[in-house]
Design an enzyme around this catalytic site. Structure first.
Site, mmCIF file in Angstrom:
data_model
loop_
_atom_site.group_PDB
_atom_site.id
_atom_site.type_symbol
_atom_site.label_atom_id
_atom_site.label_comp_id
_atom_site.label_asym_id
_atom_site.label_seq_id
_atom_site.Cartn_x
_atom_site.Cartn_y
_atom_site.Cartn_z
ATOM 1 N N ASP A 139 0.753 -1.242 0.043
ATOM 2 C CA ASP A 139 0.182 0.054 0.107
ATOM 3 C C ASP A 139 0.911 1.216 -0.129
ATOM 4 O OD1 ASP A 139 -2.130 -1.639 0.366
ATOM 5 O OD2 ASP A 139 -2.054 -1.934 2.158
ATOM 6 N N LYS A 177 1.825 2.056 -5.079
ATOM 7 C CA LYS A 177 2.319 1.450 -6.418
ATOM 8 C C LYS A 177 1.646 1.800 -7.601
ATOM 9 C CE LYS A 177 2.358 -2.564 -4.459
ATOM 10 N NZ LYS A 177 2.059 -1.953 -3.029
ATOM 11 N N ASN A 209 -5.300 -10.264 -3.429
ATOM 12 C CA ASN A 209 -4.898 -9.645 -2.260
ATOM 13 C C ASN A 209 -4.600 -8.183 -2.302
ATOM 14 O OD1 ASN A 209 -2.682 -10.874 -3.418
ATOM 15 N ND2 ASN A 209 -1.709 -11.479 -1.696
ATOM 16 N N HIS A 219 -4.687 -1.840 -5.577
ATOM 17 C CA HIS A 219 -3.998 -0.747 -6.122
ATOM 18 C C HIS A 219 -5.084 0.367 -6.619
ATOM 19 C CE1 HIS A 219 -0.332 -3.403 -7.251
ATOM 20 N NE2 HIS A 219 -0.553 -3.553 -5.847
ATOM 21 N N THR A 278 -9.715 -5.262 1.772
ATOM 22 C CA THR A 278 -10.522 -5.978 2.939
ATOM 23 C C THR A 278 -11.253 -4.661 3.684
ATOM 24 O OG1 THR A 278 -8.664 -5.690 4.363
ATOM 25 C CG2 THR A 278 -9.005 -7.843 3.297
ATOM 26 N N ARG A 334 -5.834 0.553 8.248
ATOM 27 C CA ARG A 334 -4.477 0.027 8.181
ATOM 28 C C ARG A 334 -3.850 0.378 9.667
ATOM 29 N NH1 ARG A 334 -3.851 2.190 2.038
ATOM 30 N NH2 ARG A 334 -4.732 0.251 1.111
ATOM 31 N N GLY A 369 -0.158 14.279 -3.665
ATOM 32 C CA GLY A 369 -1.555 14.075 -3.690
ATOM 33 C C GLY A 369 -1.851 12.797 -4.499
HETATM 34 P P1 GDP Z 1 -0.748 0.305 -3.467
HETATM 35 O O1 GDP Z 1 -1.482 -1.010 -2.885
HETATM 36 O O2 GDP Z 1 0.555 0.329 -3.270
HETATM 37 O O3 GDP Z 1 -1.193 0.636 -4.992
HETATM 38 O O4 GDP Z 1 -1.575 1.437 -2.612
HETATM 39 P P2 GDP Z 1 -2.955 1.509 -2.265
HETATM 40 O O5 GDP Z 1 -3.998 2.175 -3.485
HETATM 41 O O6 GDP Z 1 -3.590 0.567 -1.592
HETATM 42 O O7 GDP Z 1 -2.966 2.851 -1.152
HETATM 43 C C1 GDP Z 1 -2.233 3.790 -1.168
HETATM 44 C C2 GDP Z 1 -3.023 5.133 -1.088
HETATM 45 O O8 GDP Z 1 -2.616 6.540 -1.025
HETATM 46 C C3 GDP Z 1 -4.456 5.102 -2.107
HETATM 47 O O9 GDP Z 1 -5.475 5.537 -1.393
HETATM 48 C C4 GDP Z 1 -3.750 6.396 -3.011
HETATM 49 O O10 GDP Z 1 -4.815 7.089 -3.619
HETATM 50 C C5 GDP Z 1 -3.024 7.271 -1.870
HETATM 51 N N1 GDP Z 1 -1.910 8.001 -2.489
HETATM 52 C C6 GDP Z 1 -0.949 7.571 -3.311
HETATM 53 N N2 GDP Z 1 0.017 8.443 -3.703
HETATM 54 C C7 GDP Z 1 -0.498 9.501 -2.934
HETATM 55 C C8 GDP Z 1 0.213 10.791 -2.516
HETATM 56 O O11 GDP Z 1 1.319 11.206 -3.044
HETATM 57 N N3 GDP Z 1 -0.761 11.782 -1.800
HETATM 58 C C9 GDP Z 1 -1.881 11.434 -1.155
HETATM 59 N N4 GDP Z 1 -2.279 12.180 -0.555
HETATM 60 N N5 GDP Z 1 -2.535 10.180 -1.484
HETATM 61 C C10 GDP Z 1 -1.598 9.309 -2.143
HETATM 62 P P1 IMO Z 2 -0.811 -4.149 -2.275
HETATM 63 O O1 IMO Z 2 -0.541 -4.779 -3.633
HETATM 64 C C1 IMO Z 2 -0.939 -4.687 2.269
HETATM 65 C C2 IMO Z 2 -0.839 -8.781 3.782
HETATM 66 C C3 IMO Z 2 -2.067 -9.148 4.647
HETATM 67 C C4 IMO Z 2 -1.575 -10.138 5.465
HETATM 68 C C5 IMO Z 2 -0.323 -10.781 4.768
HETATM 69 C C6 IMO Z 2 -0.814 -12.037 4.038
HETATM 70 O O2 IMO Z 2 -2.188 -3.573 -2.086
HETATM 71 O O3 IMO Z 2 0.219 -3.273 -1.469
HETATM 72 P P2 IMO Z 2 -2.368 -12.719 2.163
HETATM 73 O O4 IMO Z 2 -4.021 -12.749 2.003
HETATM 74 O O5 IMO Z 2 -1.477 -12.203 1.224
HETATM 75 O O6 IMO Z 2 -2.405 -14.380 2.576
HETATM 76 O O7 IMO Z 2 -2.122 -12.123 3.773
HETATM 77 O O8 IMO Z 2 -0.091 -10.106 3.876
HETATM 78 N N1 IMO Z 2 -1.122 -8.170 2.381
HETATM 79 C C7 IMO Z 2 -1.303 -7.039 1.938
HETATM 80 N N2 IMO Z 2 -1.003 -5.809 2.831
HETATM 81 N N3 IMO Z 2 -1.031 -4.528 0.839
HETATM 82 C C8 IMO Z 2 -1.338 -5.680 0.091
HETATM 83 O O9 IMO Z 2 -1.356 -5.597 -1.343
HETATM 84 C C9 IMO Z 2 -1.054 -6.829 0.520
HETATM 85 N N4 IMO Z 2 -1.426 -8.073 0.351
HETATM 86 C C10 IMO Z 2 -1.475 -8.849 1.349
HETATM 87 O O10 IMO Z 2 -2.844 -8.228 5.113
HETATM 88 O O11 IMO Z 2 -1.008 -9.298 6.516
HETATM 89 MG MG MG Z 3 -2.913 -1.526 -1.775
#
Ligand code: GDP
Ligand code: IMO
Ligand code: MG
Length: 420
Positions: free
Chosen positions: A13, A16, A38, A41, A297, A301, A411
């Site tokens: 998270d 990416k 899991n 993005h 889920t 966080r 942002g």
């Molecule tokens: P990922 O799994 O690595 O793709 O990340 P997630 O999407 O699960 O979580 C990242 C969160 O941060 C999301 O809600 C994005 O919209 C937000 N986000 C990403 N880059 C930025 C940023 O530079 N600033 C802000 N405010 N939010 C961001």
């Molecule tokens: P993105 O790609 C954050 C965590 C789960 C749990 C552990 C194992 O959005 O960054 P699993 O379901 O993979 O067997 O769970 O890994 N987990 C993540 N946490 N971002 C993710 O993906 C995750 N994918 C799995 O919360 O702790």
């Molecule tokens: Mg994520």
């Protein structure tokens, strides 16, 4: 950028999805190489806000070919739902979304077993997403998995019969309800009928693209600290998440990877179980500011100060060339910021790599303190226009990790990036 890998340097998270969306403008191929649904993005563009679990985040650019690699495990029901959502938003991906026939399937029994194992472990549970990821990869590695190739080669029914027989014994022993063979068989043949036009052998496509010097953008799922081998076991995920996994997960020779960018959130978050030395308690003013909801889920966080002790390590494991720091804007308004630069255990400085989960649970973070800033950063596009303390914060990240910061997110939207 012929072959660029985007990897999260923390516990997932990191942003990416946003980084992929930012770079995909210049890519010919965008590919996922590990994990399954899991992942969640977030991509925000002119069509809306998308929480993508399986399809590569570059799908919104019509010029990209998006590959779902053999290193993934795929839940067809989730994939079909996601494809519908993206199609309904007006995106045409016919002939440019391709799924590896070698990819393994997440079956209903994998999801049931994921939940049953977690419940049996009680307080020691990993806190998985319960999407069947661990059991699906366990089957893959123990030669019990089912793949799209089983439909293509005509072995699906027979292999399902054997697997369902085995899995029903485990499920019922653990108190679950047995699954019906005919029902599962029909459901999966129906999924295959819908997905058949997208399923193919990806190797010739990947290799031709590499020969033609096409630009590949490889999208890691999960973070480097969730890697099965290098994370803090058993609080990890079931696939290798490192940039190196892109080679097996897509059939790309290691020497073809030209750039590795580590996405690092300006503070730390984690979903699920396991030690997190810089976690802040509820009620701490910074904790409220770092509040996030999991994209997959919907869980809250866990969050805390930026922990660079493990990032130093994941930067080396991956061989990161540059960092993309996200969410710098969310730090505005805090008087003081802290960065963990090392861990102490029993009075001694210890590197992250030697800590097992019990050691890490006892490790005390060594903090460096920084002055905060009040300005809103979301409209800033030049590094030198950032407030002085924000510049200092970024420079500290570079110094501690030993990798230059080249991109800074200010942002959630595509254009909210400072190129340094
Ligand atoms: P990922 O799994 O690595 O793709 O990340 P997630 O999407 O699960 O979580 C990242 C969160 O941060 C999301 O809600 C994005 O919209 C937000 N986000 C990403 N880059 C930025 C940023 O530079 N600033 C802000 N405010 N939010 C961001
Ligand atoms: P993105 O790609 C954050 C965590 C789960 C749990 C552990 C194992 O959005 O960054 P699993 O379901 O993979 O067997 O769970 O890994 N987990 C993540 N946490 N971002 C993710 O993906 C995750 N994918 C799995 O919360 O702790
Ligand atoms: Mg994520």
């Amino acid at each position: 950028m012929p072959v660029t890998v985007i990897v999260g340097s923390q516990w997932g998270d990191e942003g990416k999805g946003k980084a992929i969306d930012y770079f995909a403008r210049d890519a010919d191929f965008v590919a996922r190489y590990n994990g399954g649904n899991n992942a969640g993005h977030t991509v925000i563009n002119e069509l809306g806000t998308f929480k993508i679990h399986l399809v590569p985040s570059g799908i919104f650019y019509p010029h990209t070919t998006c590959l779902m690699g053999n290193g993934m495990v795929i839940d067809p029901q989730v994939l079909l739902g996601e494809m519908r959502e993206i199609r309904d938003a007006g995106v045409n991906f016919e002939k440019r979304l391709l799924i590896a026939q070698r990819a393994h399937l997440i079956m209903p029994y994998h999801k049931m077993l994921d939940g049953l194992y977690e419940e049996a472990k009680g307080a020691g549970a990993t806190g998985t997403t319960r999407r069947g990821i661990g059991p699906a990869f366990a089957d893959k590695i123990s030669y019990n998995g089912l793949r799209w190739a089983d439909f293509v080669g005509g072995t699906f029914d027979e292999r399902l019969w054997v697997q369902l027989g085995l899995k029903n014994k485990i499920i019922t022993a653990l108190g679950g309800a047995a699954l019906d063979y005919e029902e599962v068989r029909k459901t999966y043949w129906d999924y295959y009928a819908q997905l058949k036009p997208y399923i193919t052998e990806l190797a010739p496509i990947v290799h031709k693209g590499l020969e033609q010097n096409k630009k590949f953008l490889l999208e890691q799922a999960m973070g480097s600290l969730l890697d099965t081998d290098w994370g803090v076991y058993p609080f990890v995920t079931a696939s290798s998440t490192l940039a190196s996994a892109a080679t097996t997960g897509l059939g790309i020779p290691p020497r073809k990877i030209t750039r590795i960018i580590g996405v690092t959130k300006a503070y730390s978050t984690r979903v699920g179980g396991g030690p997190m030395p810089t976690e802040l308690p509820d009620g701490h003013p910074a904790r409220a500011q770092f509040g996030e909801t999991a994209a997959t889920t919907g869980r809250r966080r866990r969050a805390g100060w930026l922990d660079l002790a493990p990032v130093q390590f994941t930067a080396r494991l991956n061989g990161m060339d540059a960092l993309f720091v996200t969410k710098l804007d969310t730090l505005s308004g805090l008087d003081e910021l802290k960065i963990c630069v090392a861990y102490k255990l029993d009075g001694k400085t210890v590197p992250f790599s030697v800590l097992e989960s019990t050691g890490m649970g006892r490790a005390a973070p060594v903090y460096r303190s920084f002055r905060g800033w009040t300005q809103n950063l979301t409209e800033i596009r030049k590094f030198q226009d950032l407030p002085k303390p924000a510049i200092k914060y970024i420079e500290a990240i570079e110094n501690v990790v030993g990798v230059p910061v080249r991109y800074i997110g200010v942002g959630p939207e595509r254009h909210q990036v400072i190129k340094k």
